[in-house]
Design a protein around this motif. Sequence first.
Motif, PDB file in Angstrom:
ATOM      1  N   GLY A 186       0.847  -1.255   0.154  1.00  0.00           N
ATOM      2  CA  GLY A 186      -0.004   0.002   0.052  1.00  0.00           C
ATOM      3  C   GLY A 186       0.945   1.341  -0.078  1.00  0.00           C
ATOM      4  O   GLY A 186       0.282   2.450   0.135  1.00  0.00           O
ATOM      5  N   GLU A 187       2.028   1.170  -0.283  1.00  0.00           N
ATOM      6  CA  GLU A 187       2.990   2.326  -0.052  1.00  0.00           C
ATOM      7  C   GLU A 187       3.149   2.953  -1.756  1.00  0.00           C
ATOM      8  O   GLU A 187       3.309   2.030  -2.613  1.00  0.00           O
ATOM      9  CB  GLU A 187       4.120   2.134   0.363  1.00  0.00           C
ATOM     10  CG  GLU A 187       4.281   1.441   1.645  1.00  0.00           C
ATOM     11  CD  GLU A 187       5.810   1.418   2.383  1.00  0.00           C
ATOM     12  OE1 GLU A 187       6.641   1.811   1.536  1.00  0.00           O
ATOM     13  OE2 GLU A 187       5.778   1.281   3.436  1.00  0.00           O
ATOM     14  N   SER A 188       3.164   4.149  -1.749  1.00  0.00           N
ATOM     15  CA  SER A 188       3.133   4.838  -3.311  1.00  0.00           C
ATOM     16  C   SER A 188       4.455   4.368  -3.846  1.00  0.00           C
ATOM     17  O   SER A 188       5.771   4.560  -3.170  1.00  0.00           O
ATOM     18  CB  SER A 188       3.189   6.189  -3.003  1.00  0.00           C
ATOM     19  OG  SER A 188       3.185   6.976  -4.421  1.00  0.00           O
ATOM     20  N   LEU A 189       4.554   4.326  -4.979  1.00  0.00           N
ATOM     21  CA  LEU A 189       5.581   4.198  -5.818  1.00  0.00           C
ATOM     22  C   LEU A 189       6.033   5.500  -6.597  1.00  0.00           C
ATOM     23  O   LEU A 189       7.201   5.247  -7.395  1.00  0.00           O
ATOM     24  CB  LEU A 189       5.396   3.081  -6.943  1.00  0.00           C
ATOM     25  CG  LEU A 189       5.103   1.611  -6.507  1.00  0.00           C
ATOM     26  CD1 LEU A 189       4.422   0.823  -7.771  1.00  0.00           C
ATOM     27  CD2 LEU A 189       6.356   0.979  -5.763  1.00  0.00           C
ATOM     28  N   ASN A 190       5.396   6.421  -5.976  1.00  0.00           N
ATOM     29  CA  ASN A 190       5.573   7.804  -6.724  1.00  0.00           C
ATOM     30  C   ASN A 190       5.820   8.744  -5.603  1.00  0.00           C
ATOM     31  O   ASN A 190       5.643   9.889  -5.782  1.00  0.00           O
ATOM     32  CB  ASN A 190       4.254   8.340  -7.396  1.00  0.00           C
ATOM     33  CG  ASN A 190       4.590   9.376  -8.679  1.00  0.00           C
ATOM     34  OD1 ASN A 190       5.537   9.541  -9.101  1.00  0.00           O
ATOM     35  ND2 ASN A 190       3.547  10.108  -8.793  1.00  0.00           N
ATOM     36  N   LYS A 191       6.816   8.084  -4.805  1.00  0.00           N
ATOM     37  CA  LYS A 191       7.203   8.848  -3.576  1.00  0.00           C
ATOM     38  C   LYS A 191       7.924  10.573  -3.899  1.00  0.00           C
ATOM     39  O   LYS A 191       8.643  10.674  -5.172  1.00  0.00           O
ATOM     40  CB  LYS A 191       8.248   8.354  -2.666  1.00  0.00           C
ATOM     41  CG  LYS A 191       7.458   7.183  -1.958  1.00  0.00           C
ATOM     42  CD  LYS A 191       8.604   6.651  -1.082  1.00  0.00           C
ATOM     43  CE  LYS A 191       7.790   5.158  -0.474  1.00  0.00           C
ATOM     44  NZ  LYS A 191       8.417   4.493   0.418  1.00  0.00           N
ATOM     45  N   GLY A 192       7.315  11.422  -3.499  1.00  0.00           N
ATOM     46  CA  GLY A 192       8.077  12.805  -3.766  1.00  0.00           C
ATOM     47  C   GLY A 192       7.257  13.580  -4.848  1.00  0.00           C
ATOM     48  O   GLY A 192       7.484  14.748  -4.879  1.00  0.00           O
ATOM     49  N   CYS A 193       6.297  12.722  -5.343  1.00  0.00           N
ATOM     50  CA  CYS A 193       5.492  13.441  -6.412  1.00  0.00           C
ATOM     51  C   CYS A 193       4.002  13.479  -6.100  1.00  0.00           C
ATOM     52  O   CYS A 193       3.837  12.356  -5.241  1.00  0.00           O
ATOM     53  CB  CYS A 193       5.808  12.838  -7.880  1.00  0.00           C
ATOM     54  SG  CYS A 193       7.483  13.146  -8.412  1.00  0.00           S
ATOM     55  N   ILE A 194       3.176  14.366  -6.491  1.00  0.00           N
ATOM     56  CA  ILE A 194       1.831  14.182  -6.235  1.00  0.00           C
ATOM     57  C   ILE A 194       0.961  13.800  -7.178  1.00  0.00           C
ATOM     58  O   ILE A 194      -0.143  13.301  -7.416  1.00  0.00           O
ATOM     59  CB  ILE A 194       1.391  15.328  -5.637  1.00  0.00           C
ATOM     60  CG1 ILE A 194       1.207  16.554  -6.232  1.00  0.00           C
ATOM     61  CG2 ILE A 194       1.867  15.880  -4.039  1.00  0.00           C
ATOM     62  CD1 ILE A 194       0.686  17.736  -5.678  1.00  0.00           C
ATOM     63  N   TYR A 195       1.804  13.646  -8.674  1.00  0.00           N
ATOM     64  CA  TYR A 195       1.051  13.638  -9.708  1.00  0.00           C
ATOM     65  C   TYR A 195       2.334  13.128 -10.692  1.00  0.00           C
ATOM     66  O   TYR A 195       3.536  12.816 -10.179  1.00  0.00           O
ATOM     67  CB  TYR A 195       0.471  14.861 -10.237  1.00  0.00           C
ATOM     68  CG  TYR A 195      -0.260  14.708 -11.749  1.00  0.00           C
ATOM     69  CD1 TYR A 195      -1.101  13.603 -11.997  1.00  0.00           C
ATOM     70  CD2 TYR A 195       0.121  15.395 -12.992  1.00  0.00           C
ATOM     71  CE1 TYR A 195      -1.802  13.276 -13.231  1.00  0.00           C
ATOM     72  CE2 TYR A 195      -0.279  15.159 -14.072  1.00  0.00           C
ATOM     73  CZ  TYR A 195      -1.237  14.331 -14.539  1.00  0.00           C
ATOM     74  OH  TYR A 195      -1.798  14.224 -15.697  1.00  0.00           O
ATOM     75  N   ILE A 196       1.975  12.734 -11.897  1.00  0.00           N
ATOM     76  CA  ILE A 196       3.162  12.223 -12.818  1.00  0.00           C
ATOM     77  C   ILE A 196       4.090  13.491 -12.903  1.00  0.00           C
ATOM     78  O   ILE A 196       4.025  14.675 -13.251  1.00  0.00           O
ATOM     79  CB  ILE A 196       2.709  12.231 -14.281  1.00  0.00           C
ATOM     80  CG1 ILE A 196       1.638  10.901 -14.311  1.00  0.00           C
ATOM     81  CG2 ILE A 196       3.859  11.713 -15.280  1.00  0.00           C
ATOM     82  CD1 ILE A 196       0.755  10.785 -15.521  1.00  0.00           C
ATOM     83  N   CYS A 197       5.492  13.321 -12.703  1.00  0.00           N
ATOM     84  CA  CYS A 197       6.422  14.148 -12.712  1.00  0.00           C
ATOM     85  C   CYS A 197       7.783  13.472 -13.260  1.00  0.00           C
ATOM     86  O   CYS A 197       7.822  12.346 -13.624  1.00  0.00           O
ATOM     87  CB  CYS A 197       6.874  14.497 -11.210  1.00  0.00           C
ATOM     88  SG  CYS A 197       7.452  13.109 -10.117  1.00  0.00           S
ATOM     89  N   LYS A 198       8.837  14.284 -13.504  1.00  0.00           N
ATOM     90  CA  LYS A 198      10.323  13.785 -13.977  1.00  0.00           C
ATOM     91  C   LYS A 198      10.716  12.466 -13.616  1.00  0.00           C
ATOM     92  O   LYS A 198      11.179  11.655 -14.028  1.00  0.00           O
ATOM     93  CB  LYS A 198      11.260  14.857 -14.209  1.00  0.00           C
ATOM     94  CG  LYS A 198      10.650  16.032 -15.112  1.00  0.00           C
ATOM     95  CD  LYS A 198      11.841  16.962 -14.839  1.00  0.00           C
ATOM     96  CE  LYS A 198      11.566  18.436 -15.549  1.00  0.00           C
ATOM     97  NZ  LYS A 198      12.587  19.529 -15.637  1.00  0.00           N
ATOM     98  N   GLU A 199      10.421  12.396 -12.140  1.00  0.00           N
ATOM     99  CA  GLU A 199      10.899  11.078 -11.648  1.00  0.00           C
ATOM    100  C   GLU A 199      10.047   9.938 -11.512  1.00  0.00           C
ATOM    101  O   GLU A 199      10.565   8.762 -11.047  1.00  0.00           O
ATOM    102  CB  GLU A 199      11.444  11.559 -10.040  1.00  0.00           C
ATOM    103  CG  GLU A 199      12.406  12.817 -10.028  1.00  0.00           C
ATOM    104  CD  GLU A 199      12.008  14.122 -10.374  1.00  0.00           C
ATOM    105  OE1 GLU A 199      12.990  15.027 -10.581  1.00  0.00           O
ATOM    106  OE2 GLU A 199      10.774  14.468 -10.003  1.00  0.00           O
ATOM    107  N   SER A 200       8.710  10.131 -12.027  1.00  0.00           N
ATOM    108  CA  SER A 200       7.892   9.183 -12.054  1.00  0.00           C
ATOM    109  C   SER A 200       8.347   7.806 -12.795  1.00  0.00           C
ATOM    110  O   SER A 200       8.622   8.165 -14.135  1.00  0.00           O
ATOM    111  CB  SER A 200       6.374   9.557 -12.541  1.00  0.00           C
ATOM    112  OG  SER A 200       6.215  10.607 -11.663  1.00  0.00           O
ATOM    113  N   PRO A 201       8.298   6.693 -12.520  1.00  0.00           N
ATOM    114  CA  PRO A 201       8.449   5.441 -13.276  1.00  0.00           C
ATOM    115  C   PRO A 201       7.517   5.375 -14.149  1.00  0.00           C
ATOM    116  O   PRO A 201       6.231   5.900 -14.255  1.00  0.00           O
ATOM    117  CB  PRO A 201       8.727   4.367 -12.393  1.00  0.00           C
ATOM    118  CG  PRO A 201       7.869   4.831 -11.314  1.00  0.00           C
ATOM    119  CD  PRO A 201       8.108   6.268 -11.051  1.00  0.00           C
TER     120      PRO A 201
END
Length: 375
Positions: A186-201
């Motif tokens: 249940g942990e986010s794979l998009n940590k540090g971002c709240i939407y699609i960002c440069k660091e998003s996989p």
Amino acid sequence: MDIEKIFHMKGGHGDNSYSKNSTLQKKASEMVKQITMDTIQEVYLTTTPQNLVVADLGCSTGSNSLSIIKELYHAVINAYNKAQNNGSKSPPQVCVYLNDLPTNDFNSIFKALPEFYQNGICKEVDGEHVNGSNQQGYIRPSVFVAACPGSFYAPVFPPNFLHFVYSSYSLHWLSKVPKAIYDENGESLNKGCIYICKESPASIIQAYVQQFQDDFSRFLRLRSQELKNGGRMVLVLLGRENTDHIDRGNSFLWQLLAQSFRILISKGLIPEEKLNTYDVHFYAPSKEEIQEEVRKEGSFKMARFEMFEIERNEENYGVVVARTVRAIQESMISHHFGEEILDDLFDAYAQLIDEEMSKQDIRPVTFVLVLSKVY
């Protein structure tokens, strides 16, 4: 987080309310007004109902909700007057159903209705207004307003019930945050971002794309069931110019909001873990993605599709955007982080926007599309 129970525009008429901070949405409505009015007139002239049934999906609260009713009503009456040529058929009655999530501030809308009927929508004859039965020299508007709360990603109306659907700045909101952005714990794979960002996989992007496809196709299927033959929809929503999800448009504004959270983290106002567990239920589709879902679902024909940018003439653009986003996101942010951070957060957000605007323009784009139900 249960979006249906938490998410809503800031109600009331205070300084941070949606009614006081929705000028950008009002500008967009004015920019597409001719398209909207032409479409509802076409619906009336081709179906000629005695009772024209309209739905405003994602109506929110404030003056924008009532001003669109006024414009739609007068557009229908103008179409009737042009077509009738003083014939015997009486003017149509216009029934408008306002739809939004149950947490929406419907009370403010209905409290404003008496004045709206008296001063906002009644046609003036001989310098006076009337709100009541027809009398010599006066015109009583045959427009009736009701609310129909609930998610538009579920059935809202009976089959073959509506003639016209209007939705402005609502369909970029997803029914939920995509489940696929979380791992098995249940942990986010998009940590540090709240939407699609440069660091998003890539998996994050695909999760948002899939959620949009599921939601938009469901929306189209449900509305095709609720619309009568000859019915049409005018949909206004945020989008992006090309296939790249990272741009200096709507996605960039979310990046700046995430950066504003990080400023508060650096000041010790919120723990980093709070940011790592916050994600938005938003998606800015491309023109091609919308067209593909319309094609695949098959219930509608694309009659019109245009992209535009809201005119900017405010000197304090950062403040205007920050207040607008706050009025929209306050319910979600205060639920997750606590309302005590709101002033600091949006002060930082306004400053970041102005700083970035001084370097390079930020260009969030909006789409307007007209869909006709396929017989």
